[in-house]
Design a protein around this motif. Sequence first.
Motif, PDB file in Angstrom:
ATOM      1  N   VAL A  11       0.845  -1.185   0.000  1.00  0.00           N
ATOM      2  CA  VAL A  11       0.000   0.000   0.000  1.00  0.00           C
ATOM      3  C   VAL A  11       0.883   1.239   0.000  1.00  0.00           C
ATOM      4  N   GLN A  12       0.371   2.315  -0.570  1.00  0.00           N
ATOM      5  CA  GLN A  12       1.112   3.570  -0.562  1.00  0.00           C
ATOM      6  C   GLN A  12       0.990   4.255   0.790  1.00  0.00           C
ATOM      7  N   ALA A  13       1.960   5.073   1.102  1.00  0.00           N
ATOM      8  CA  ALA A  13       1.917   5.846   2.337  1.00  0.00           C
ATOM      9  C   ALA A  13       0.606   6.641   2.397  1.00  0.00           C
ATOM     10  N   GLY A  14       0.002   6.644   3.567  1.00  0.00           N
ATOM     11  CA  GLY A  14      -1.283   7.306   3.741  1.00  0.00           C
ATOM     12  C   GLY A  14      -2.473   6.391   3.537  1.00  0.00           C
ATOM     13  N   GLY A  15      -2.220   5.216   3.026  1.00  0.00           N
ATOM     14  CA  GLY A  15      -3.290   4.264   2.765  1.00  0.00           C
ATOM     15  C   GLY A  15      -3.670   3.455   3.990  1.00  0.00           C
ATOM     16  N   SER A  16      -4.565   2.483   3.771  1.00  0.00           N
ATOM     17  CA  SER A  16      -5.097   1.672   4.864  1.00  0.00           C
ATOM     18  C   SER A  16      -5.062   0.195   4.509  1.00  0.00           C
ATOM     19  N   LEU A  17      -4.977  -0.613   5.543  1.00  0.00           N
ATOM     20  CA  LEU A  17      -5.113  -2.058   5.429  1.00  0.00           C
ATOM     21  C   LEU A  17      -5.839  -2.558   6.665  1.00  0.00           C
ATOM     22  N   ARG A  18      -6.514  -3.693   6.513  1.00  0.00           N
ATOM     23  CA  ARG A  18      -7.171  -4.335   7.649  1.00  0.00           C
ATOM     24  C   ARG A  18      -6.650  -5.760   7.754  1.00  0.00           C
ATOM     25  N   LEU A  19      -5.984  -6.051   8.838  1.00  0.00           N
ATOM     26  CA  LEU A  19      -5.488  -7.398   9.092  1.00  0.00           C
ATOM     27  C   LEU A  19      -6.515  -8.181   9.894  1.00  0.00           C
ATOM     28  N   SER A  20      -6.560  -9.480   9.631  1.00  0.00           N
ATOM     29  CA  SER A  20      -7.429 -10.369  10.385  1.00  0.00           C
ATOM     30  C   SER A  20      -6.597 -11.500  10.973  1.00  0.00           C
ATOM     31  N   CYS A  21      -7.043 -12.015  12.099  1.00  0.00           N
ATOM     32  CA  CYS A  21      -6.374 -13.149  12.729  1.00  0.00           C
ATOM     33  C   CYS A  21      -7.460 -14.097  13.225  1.00  0.00           C
ATOM     34  N   ALA A  22      -7.628 -15.185  12.504  1.00  0.00           N
ATOM     35  CA  ALA A  22      -8.646 -16.174  12.850  1.00  0.00           C
ATOM     36  C   ALA A  22      -8.023 -17.294  13.663  1.00  0.00           C
ATOM     37  N   ALA A  23      -8.689 -17.662  14.744  1.00  0.00           N
ATOM     38  CA  ALA A  23      -8.185 -18.719  15.616  1.00  0.00           C
ATOM     39  C   ALA A  23      -9.026 -19.973  15.475  1.00  0.00           C
ATOM     40  N   SER A  24      -8.358 -21.114  15.607  1.00  0.00           N
ATOM     41  CA  SER A  24      -9.058 -22.388  15.564  1.00  0.00           C
ATOM     42  C   SER A  24      -8.376 -23.349  16.520  1.00  0.00           C
ATOM     43  N   GLY A  25      -9.054 -24.443  16.795  1.00  0.00           N
ATOM     44  CA  GLY A  25      -8.495 -25.413  17.716  1.00  0.00           C
ATOM     45  C   GLY A  25      -8.975 -25.175  19.137  1.00  0.00           C
ATOM     46  N   SER A  62       3.762   4.419  18.756  1.00  0.00           N
ATOM     47  CA  SER A  62       4.011   4.677  17.334  1.00  0.00           C
ATOM     48  C   SER A  62       2.772   4.489  16.465  1.00  0.00           C
ATOM     49  N   VAL A  63       1.741   3.799  16.988  1.00  0.00           N
ATOM     50  CA  VAL A  63       0.551   3.542  16.165  1.00  0.00           C
ATOM     51  C   VAL A  63      -0.719   4.155  16.748  1.00  0.00           C
ATOM     52  N   LYS A  64      -0.626   4.743  17.917  1.00  0.00           N
ATOM     53  CA  LYS A  64      -1.806   5.344  18.544  1.00  0.00           C
ATOM     54  C   LYS A  64      -2.433   6.390  17.631  1.00  0.00           C
ATOM     55  N   GLY A  65      -3.743   6.320  17.527  1.00  0.00           N
ATOM     56  CA  GLY A  65      -4.461   7.271  16.689  1.00  0.00           C
ATOM     57  C   GLY A  65      -4.538   6.860  15.229  1.00  0.00           C
ATOM     58  N   ARG A  66      -3.764   5.850  14.840  1.00  0.00           N
ATOM     59  CA  ARG A  66      -3.779   5.388  13.449  1.00  0.00           C
ATOM     60  C   ARG A  66      -4.294   3.956  13.319  1.00  0.00           C
ATOM     61  N   PHE A  67      -3.990   3.116  14.306  1.00  0.00           N
ATOM     62  CA  PHE A  67      -4.392   1.711  14.267  1.00  0.00           C
ATOM     63  C   PHE A  67      -5.504   1.475  15.286  1.00  0.00           C
ATOM     64  N   THR A  68      -6.387   0.535  14.968  1.00  0.00           N
ATOM     65  CA  THR A  68      -7.456   0.151  15.877  1.00  0.00           C
ATOM     66  C   THR A  68      -7.561  -1.366  15.912  1.00  0.00           C
ATOM     67  N   ILE A  69      -7.483  -1.927  17.116  1.00  0.00           N
ATOM     68  CA  ILE A  69      -7.654  -3.364  17.290  1.00  0.00           C
ATOM     69  C   ILE A  69      -9.078  -3.636  17.752  1.00  0.00           C
ATOM     70  N   SER A  70      -9.662  -4.702  17.231  1.00  0.00           N
ATOM     71  CA  SER A  70     -11.017  -5.077  17.617  1.00  0.00           C
ATOM     72  C   SER A  70     -11.135  -6.595  17.508  1.00  0.00           C
ATOM     73  N   ARG A  71     -12.259  -7.125  17.996  1.00  0.00           N
ATOM     74  CA  ARG A  71     -12.430  -8.570  17.932  1.00  0.00           C
ATOM     75  C   ARG A  71     -13.890  -8.940  17.795  1.00  0.00           C
ATOM     76  N   ASP A  72     -14.100 -10.107  17.200  1.00  0.00           N
ATOM     77  CA  ASP A  72     -15.432 -10.689  17.081  1.00  0.00           C
ATOM     78  C   ASP A  72     -15.322 -12.089  17.678  1.00  0.00           C
ATOM     79  N   ASN A  73     -15.732 -12.244  18.919  1.00  0.00           N
ATOM     80  CA  ASN A  73     -15.554 -13.523  19.595  1.00  0.00           C
ATOM     81  C   ASN A  73     -16.436 -14.627  19.009  1.00  0.00           C
ATOM     82  N   ALA A  74     -17.518 -14.257  18.391  1.00  0.00           N
ATOM     83  CA  ALA A  74     -18.361 -15.266  17.746  1.00  0.00           C
ATOM     84  C   ALA A  74     -17.616 -15.934  16.586  1.00  0.00           C
ATOM     85  N   LYS A  75     -16.687 -15.188  15.998  1.00  0.00           N
ATOM     86  CA  LYS A  75     -15.896 -15.712  14.872  1.00  0.00           C
ATOM     87  C   LYS A  75     -14.476 -16.078  15.292  1.00  0.00           C
ATOM     88  N   ASN A  76     -14.160 -15.904  16.582  1.00  0.00           N
ATOM     89  CA  ASN A  76     -12.799 -16.157  17.071  1.00  0.00           C
ATOM     90  C   ASN A  76     -11.760 -15.404  16.247  1.00  0.00           C
TER      91      ASN A  76
END
Length: 123
Positions: A11-25, A62-76
């Motif tokens: 992504v170019q500087a100034g852009g956005s991405l959304r990472l996901s982390c799915a858990a199983s087991g 270094s990421v405050k105000g730019r990154f946001t962590i969240s979770r959906d426990n129904a989807k782990n």
Amino acid sequence: VQLQASGGGLVQAGGSLRLSCAASGRIFSGNARGWFRQAPGKEREFVAAISGGGGNTYYADSVKGRFTISRDNAKNTVYLQMNSLKPEDTAIYYCATRGSNWPTDRPLEYDFWGQGTQVTVSS
């Protein structure tokens, strides 16, 4: 326990991405989760963490105000919304979980890790 991180890319500087982390087991949906990153030649560093219920979040300065962590426990699944990306955010991003509902910024206190997803920010 398996953690699968996804959503990285170029992504170019100034852009956005959304990472996901799915858990199983054998994982309790209320476990705390964290995101860490490691750039070439550097140590792994803390990015963000979230409590089991999602009510408490912590961020590296270094990421405050730019990154946001969240979770959906129904989807782990835990997410990391990254906005206003900078070239210095370029790294492999890892998600992790620990056997407690309380988050921490210490990587040694996490029990399971995902394989990582590459984030590259061009200037």
